[in-house]
Design an enzyme around this catalytic site. Sequence first.
Site, PDB file in Angstrom:
ATOM      1  N   GLU A 327       0.826  -1.216   0.000  1.00 53.59           N
ATOM      2  CA  GLU A 327       0.000   0.000   0.000  1.00 53.59           C
ATOM      3  C   GLU A 327       0.857   1.263   0.000  1.00 53.59           C
ATOM      4  O   GLU A 327       0.399   2.320  -0.418  1.00 53.59           O
ATOM      5  CB  GLU A 327      -0.928   0.018   1.235  1.00 53.59           C
ATOM      6  CG  GLU A 327      -2.221  -0.718   1.022  1.00 53.59           C
ATOM      7  CD  GLU A 327      -3.277  -0.455   2.106  1.00 53.59           C
ATOM      8  OE1 GLU A 327      -2.975   0.140   3.144  1.00 53.59           O
ATOM      9  OE2 GLU A 327      -4.432  -0.879   1.902  1.00 53.59           O
ATOM     10  N   HIS A 348       8.145 -27.025  -1.056  1.00 56.27           N
ATOM     11  CA  HIS A 348       7.499 -28.151  -1.735  1.00 56.27           C
ATOM     12  C   HIS A 348       6.362 -27.678  -2.630  1.00 56.27           C
ATOM     13  O   HIS A 348       5.530 -28.469  -3.051  1.00 56.27           O
ATOM     14  CB  HIS A 348       7.018 -29.170  -0.700  1.00 56.27           C
ATOM     15  CG  HIS A 348       8.152 -29.752   0.080  1.00 56.27           C
ATOM     16  ND1 HIS A 348       8.668 -31.000  -0.164  1.00 56.27           N
ATOM     17  CD2 HIS A 348       8.920 -29.214   1.063  1.00 56.27           C
ATOM     18  CE1 HIS A 348       9.692 -31.220   0.656  1.00 56.27           C
ATOM     19  NE2 HIS A 348       9.866 -30.145   1.409  1.00 56.27           N
ATOM     20  N   LYS A 463     -14.138  -0.330  -3.837  1.00 57.15           N
ATOM     21  CA  LYS A 463     -15.252   0.081  -2.969  1.00 57.15           C
ATOM     22  C   LYS A 463     -16.319   0.799  -3.791  1.00 57.15           C
ATOM     23  O   LYS A 463     -17.518   0.549  -3.625  1.00 57.15           O
ATOM     24  CB  LYS A 463     -14.748   1.022  -1.868  1.00 57.15           C
ATOM     25  CG  LYS A 463     -13.861   0.358  -0.849  1.00 57.15           C
ATOM     26  CD  LYS A 463     -13.520   1.339   0.254  1.00 57.15           C
ATOM     27  CE  LYS A 463     -12.386   0.834   1.108  1.00 57.15           C
ATOM     28  NZ  LYS A 463     -11.830   1.852   1.982  1.00 57.15           N
TER      29      LYS A 463
HETATM   30  O1  PA5 Z   1      -3.486   1.143   5.938  1.00 51.61           O
HETATM   31  C1  PA5 Z   1      -4.630   1.576   5.847  1.00 51.61           C
HETATM   32  O2  PA5 Z   1      -4.895   2.781   6.033  1.00 51.61           O
HETATM   33  C2  PA5 Z   1      -5.794   0.669   5.523  1.00 51.61           C
HETATM   34  O3  PA5 Z   1      -5.378  -0.631   5.287  1.00 51.61           O
HETATM   35  C3  PA5 Z   1      -6.795   0.670   6.679  1.00 51.61           C
HETATM   36  O4  PA5 Z   1      -6.161   0.260   7.847  1.00 51.61           O
HETATM   37  C4  PA5 Z   1      -7.989  -0.256   6.395  1.00 51.61           C
HETATM   38  O5  PA5 Z   1      -8.601   0.091   5.190  1.00 51.61           O
HETATM   39  C5  PA5 Z   1      -9.017  -0.177   7.528  1.00 51.61           C
HETATM   40  O6  PA5 Z   1      -9.457   1.136   7.718  1.00 51.61           O
HETATM   41  P1  PA5 Z   1     -10.253   1.568   9.012  1.00 51.61           P
HETATM   42  O7  PA5 Z   1      -9.364   1.426  10.190  1.00 51.61           O
HETATM   43  O8  PA5 Z   1     -10.641   2.996   8.771  1.00 51.61           O
HETATM   44  O9  PA5 Z   1     -11.457   0.653   9.106  1.00 51.61           O
END
Ligand code: PA5
Length: 475
Positions: A327, A348, A463
């Site tokens: 990310e 394996h 989303k």
């Molecule tokens: O790294 C990030 O920002 C995302 O992976 C969030 O942690 C994830 O989408 C969950 O978001 P939230 O804590 O708002 O539910």
Amino acid sequence: MEDSSSTALASQTRPKAQKMTSLEKTHFMENLKLDFQFGLEAGQMLEAVKSGQKPEKLSGLQSQVEEAFLTLTRESGKGHEFLGWLHLPEQLREEALAPILEKAEDFRKKSQILVCIGIGGSYLGAKALVECMTPQLAQFIMGYPRVIFAGHQLCEDYYSELLAALNHYDYTVCVISKSGTTTEPAIAFRLVREHIEKKYGKEEARQRITVITDKEKGALKTLADQEGYTSFVVPDNVGGRYSVLTPVGLFPLALSGVDIRKLAQGAQSMQKLLCTEKLDWTSNIAAQYTLFRQYLYMQQGKKVELLTNFEPRLLYFGEWWKQLFGESEGKEGKGIFPSSANFTTDLHSLGQYIQEGERLFFETVLSMESQKTELVVPFEEADLDKMNFVAGKRVSYVNEKAEEGTCMAHSQQGGVPVLRIRIPQLDEYSLGQLIYFFEFACGLSGYTLEVNPFDQPGVEAYKKNMFKLLGKPGA
Ligand code: PA5
């Protein structure tokens, strides 16, 4: 909240202050180490960098990493408003940890199971460290609360099974979402909240729910205020995937009996080593790691990094690491693709591809001394499986030789550059070090690539489509 001084559990989560043994003192000073396996040219260059030299081949890139280091530590780059994690370890003093430990203790007394709801950064850090630090066959061991994760997917059967199981156990719930509006945890929390209120009544349910969310905004904060749930704050300036050292990770870990004080000490030692005023190439292993992974990516065309281990407890650590780097770096058409494999299991399966498939990756081995017990391979008179040549040897010795043999095969015969991160042992202190090390390296890598390592705009695409397909108003 109950009086913590009167409980046996208190002594489990809050060990009495004891003098450090000399072994612990040595360990306290020990840091992670980085090397290349088997004398590759890159290995010689790494040794040169560690001794303060600047190999000609790397000089341009080394300057880029130096610039990225200043951008990161002076908090002047893209996404600098999310750099709260940089100084988090030093803030993990007793005042910050005590309320978390106190609530965790309260929940430990009340429950056999803690349901921990969250996804992405609100899930993976805790999941990874719980897996590292709790017994691997926990389902067969009774007598302490088990953490069960939910809200990290949308599998209907999983939730049906979970709700059915919760009929038979005393449980508490921790729901973690910075935004409070993420679909997966929101749905899981609806299901579990309905169940817990039916099982215990609204009043008692209130005492069994803890919320970890934004300080002011968000649906979950509103609900927590309305219902009077205990809540902990996810700091504004810490993004999800950098939040394991906030209550997001610390609360479920404290609940699992993980020593979060030691975790904090490890992270603090790494912060001191890495987050300095000037970049010291001889000691800053995050800068060394960044330099060589970017060298392999930018100059050697290795587009994939394979994080491997020979320790099954690290499986989810690989998942946490993939989110952190994926990310943070994967944007604007750039970034090393983070993947992971768990050895010897995957030797394996994926082993064949790694040895002889397309040469698109380099490998980073998390190498650690981790066994708490001793077990030797039994001798058998008949020797039908022809294993007597290792009879009497520890299983961990066989595993060590598997690691050595694999690194040799991949790097020497397979032409896969193998970097190794040596970790003194699998404990909270080392894990605290490892967490901060990777976070720092990830920020540095992102800035070296000239992307914003602290946003994730691409996550919105699925989303949008999903909401449209579901008929969400306004989507
Ligand atoms: O790294 C990030 O920002 C995302 O992976 C969030 O942690 C994830 O989408 C969950 O978001 P939230 O804590 O708002 O539910």
